[in-house]
Design an enzyme around this catalytic site. Structure first.
Site, PDB file in Angstrom:
ATOM      1  CG  ASP A 180       8.636 -98.260  41.938  1.00  0.00           C
ATOM      2  OD1 ASP A 180       9.371 -99.262  41.918  1.00  0.00           O
ATOM      3  OD2 ASP A 180       7.398 -98.321  42.080  1.00  0.00           O
TER       4      ASP A 180
ATOM      5  CB  SER B  41       7.592-101.543  44.129  1.00  0.00           C
ATOM      6  OG  SER B  41       6.496-100.682  43.964  1.00  0.00           O
TER       7      SER B  41
END
Length: 321
Positions: free
Chosen positions: A194, A38
């Site tokens: 993600d 991320s």
């Protein structure tokens, strides 16, 4: 002293990671292999491209976070518009602007593709939710018929930061070599989101390549800890507010996940309890506080860090595993 580094994801909290990087560099630390999930993938990528900790501080402070949440005509239609966009695109916002921002920063240092870096220098974590598979990029992209060295780092970053329901997932279409029989059309597409969905702090990543517990290059983790207290309970009045509450809870809860205390000898824990992962309107004051917290804990960690102690504790951990 050279170390490998793994950076945890944490949305806008990434400036805390930059603070710890600054502290590391002041203690003479240089970075070999880098990895991140991320927002941690942004830090890892920019370091791999040659940015310093101080430059990371400036980059993140000047980042146009609020503009990353690009509104379309659908967003102007209250309640119904966002719901329609979520249904059509699988996310409330496009990740285009994040990708373009990252691409520009990397291009400024002459870096675009993974092949522009030394092999193995950078690894980024993403999640293929079509197959439930953890992706370590760029190597795993070959499973979709894509050449790893020609894969854009900015696209990998976009995959890794695509918080479910918040940003659109990245849709990949598999490529087939001559002679390979394509799958049915609907099975040729995969959705990538993600990396934190499957591994928000992949401290294990370089261990698989360390056959010798006395390996001279330590692997250190930069972790954001402490869950932010919400200013008010999430008010859920429809599907959109429910989704927002869902992903906000999910991403902030990453900070509460148990991390084996035996990893403490190689983890820089950066307090971030006053900042939410998706606090895109973060104030300059909060940003500087988080950066200072990263510098402080980083300085404390590296004042006491030695390769000898690391090697001893790492060897003990390998025996226990």
């Amino acid at each position: 002293m050279e170390v490998n580094a793994v950076f945890q994801g944490g949305g806008v909290k990434a400036i805390g990671l930059a603070g710890a990087v600054c502290a590391a560099e002041k203690h003479g630390i240089t970075f070999g292999r880098l990895a991140g999930t991320s927002s941690g993938s942004i830090i890892a990528s920019l370091l791999a491209a040659g940015y310093t900790g101080e430059e990371l501080k400036d980059v993140i402070q000047q980042a146009p976070f609020s503009t990353f949440l690009k509104h379309t005509g659908l967003h102007r239609v209250r309640w119904l518009g966002p719901a329609v966009r979520l249904y059509l695109k699988k996310g409330l916002y496009s990740g285009d602007r994040v990708e373009s921002w990252a691409e520009g920063l990397l291009a400024a240092r002459g870096i675009r593709h993974f092949g522009d870096l030394p092999k193995g220098k950078l690894q980024i974590i993403a999640s293929d939710i079509s197959t439930g598979r953890l992706l370590v990029l760029p190597d795993d992209i070959v499973k979709y018929g894509i050449e790893p060295e020609r894969f854009l780092i900015s696209r990998a970053i976009r995959m890794s930061i695509s918080i479910p329901f918040f940003f659109d997932p990245v849709i990949l279409r598999k490529r087939y070599r001559n002679g390979e029989k394509p799958e049915p059309f609907r099975d040729q597409f995969v959705y990538v989101v993600d990396g934190g969905v499957l591994s928000n702090f992949p401290l294990w990543l370089f261990d698989k390549d360390t056959k010798d517990p006395n390996d001279p290059v330590p692997t250190l983790g930069f972790q954001l800890v402490g869950r932010a207290e919400p200013p008010a309970p999430n008010r859920i009045v429809g599907p959109i507010t429910m989704f927002k509450a869902l992903f906000s809870t999910m991403m902030d809860a990453h900070d509460e996940r148990y991390i084996d205390e035996s990893q403490g000898f190689r983890t820089i824990k950066i307090p971030s309890a006053n900042v939410h992962t998706t606090e895109f309107q973060i104030s300059p004051e909060k940003s500087l506080e988080l950066f200072a917290a990263g510098v402080q804990v980083g300085d404390k960690f590296f004042r006491n860090f030695t390769v000898e102690r690391y090697t001893k504790l790492y060897a003990q951990r390998v025996k226990q595993v």
